[in-house]
Enzyme design. Structure first.
Site, PDB file in Angstrom:
ATOM      1  N   GLU A 172      39.731  33.390  34.027  1.00 40.54           N
ATOM      2  CA  GLU A 172      40.538  33.952  35.125  1.00 40.54           C
ATOM      3  C   GLU A 172      39.849  33.713  36.468  1.00 40.54           C
ATOM      4  OE1 GLU A 172      42.907  35.346  36.571  1.00 40.54           O
ATOM      5  OE2 GLU A 172      44.282  36.306  35.159  1.00 40.54           O
ATOM      6  N   ASP A 220      51.262  35.319  36.548  1.00 40.99           N
ATOM      7  CA  ASP A 220      49.912  35.875  36.440  1.00 40.99           C
ATOM      8  C   ASP A 220      49.212  35.730  37.789  1.00 40.99           C
ATOM      9  OD1 ASP A 220      47.301  36.605  35.651  1.00 40.99           O
ATOM     10  OD2 ASP A 220      47.576  35.800  33.646  1.00 40.99           O
ATOM     11  N   ARG A 240      40.804  49.173  33.166  1.00 36.55           N
ATOM     12  CA  ARG A 240      39.847  48.158  33.590  1.00 36.55           C
ATOM     13  C   ARG A 240      40.335  47.457  34.841  1.00 36.55           C
ATOM     14  NH1 ARG A 240      41.492  42.903  32.916  1.00 36.55           N
ATOM     15  NH2 ARG A 240      42.811  42.307  31.133  1.00 36.55           N
ATOM     16  N   GLU A 286      48.041  48.145  28.630  1.00 33.26           N
ATOM     17  CA  GLU A 286      49.074  47.646  29.545  1.00 33.26           C
ATOM     18  C   GLU A 286      50.219  48.645  29.745  1.00 33.26           C
ATOM     19  OE1 GLU A 286      50.274  43.631  28.707  1.00 33.26           O
ATOM     20  OE2 GLU A 286      48.209  42.986  28.309  1.00 33.26           O
TER      21      GLU A 286
END
Length: 281
Positions: A16, A192, A96, A117
């Site tokens: 990421e 994303d 997180r 989530e």
């Protein structure tokens, strides 16, 4: 469709956050779930890796040297001598850090999410250089890509499960007027990470879509880059002239990952990126 190259062959669990560190002439990227911070110098091929204190959602350069880290339990600072300290420490069980971006004024806009989530379990907060924290969006699910238009008057933002790229008016500190710019159709993956180029267009990585799309400021799709790794997580321009598009990918959750899942890909000469400010802290 544009040909990609393999910049870094790796098996990151959750690759990421590609970020071009102009002062050092290197790419910074992370593996969130392995708590690893990677760097890559494309001119020499030199790579480094270090382990963060905990799961790390984003890492950005600091104006005075060193790095700022969006960590599971808050915002950490790594000084040039590698000393670590907390700038803001706020542990929340089950939550997180995730993606983050530096605004034109040098503040860090840091996202969070719950590990499960759950809707409304994440936030987007503005963190100033002295550690002041303001919650901008309190009820998000998976806080992801954030970026600003070249003139600094618009902010783009992704809460991935919504399947939207939203746009806000931005006054230098605050956002208002949230509205959809783009909605990703079913079957194309989830938006994303994102980056904004010098033309004001928004490049969006599609998780479970194996692609990066470029949208105009009016929300029109005008370019598609297909990649073989389905879990395409984020993208950023880098290189000395900011014309190379780096793309991170992930292996997590895949029963039969592609051989390039977890690698960092690059599309040379993909466009022209914007120079990114460093964190003011």
């Amino acid at each position: 469709m544009t040909a990609y190259e393999v910049a870094i062959r790796a098996e990151a669990e959750l690759g990421e956050g590609p970020t071009w560190d102009a002062a050092a002439g290197r790419l910074i990227w992370i593996d969130i779930l392995q708590s690893r911070v990677h760097t890559y110098d494309p001119s020499s091929g030199r790579r480094t890796v270090r382990t963060a204190p905990q799961h790390v959602g984003a890492v950005k350069p600091r104006a005075g040297g060193g790095l700022v880290l969006n960590l599971r339990d808050g915002i950490g600072l790594l000084d040039p001598d590698d000393t670590f300290r907390w700038l803001h420490h706020e542990p929340v069980p089950g939550r997180r850090a995730n993606d983050a971006a530096v605004a034109p004024d040098g503040s860090l806009w840091a996202g969070t999410m719950r590990y499960d989530e759950a809707p409304g379990g994440g936030t987007l907060s503005r963190v100033t250089g002295n550690g002041g924290v303001t919650t901008v969006l309190p009820d998000v699910a998976v806080s992801n890509g954030t970026g600003w238009s070249p003139d600094g008057r618009r902010m783009y933002y992704i809460d991935s499960p919504t399947r939207r790229v939203d746009v806000f008016d931005f006054d230098g500190e605050r956002v208002s007027g949230r509205r959809p710019l783009v909605e990703i159709e079913e079957g194309a993956g989830f938006p994303d990470g994102l980056t904004v180029d010098a033309d004001g267009c928004v490049w969006v990585a599609l998780w479970d879509g194996g692609a990066v799309r470029r949208y105009t400021p009016a929300g029109e799709l005008d370019r598609l880059i297909s990649v073989p790794a389905p879990r395409t997580s984020a993208c950023a321009f880098g290189g000395a002239d900011l014309t190379d598009l780096y793309i991170t990918t992930a292996r997590t959750g895949l029963t039969a990952p592609h051989p390039l899942s977890g690698s960092v890909l690059v599309v040379p000469g993909a466009g022209k990126g914007l120079a990114q400010p460093a964190f003011a802290g």
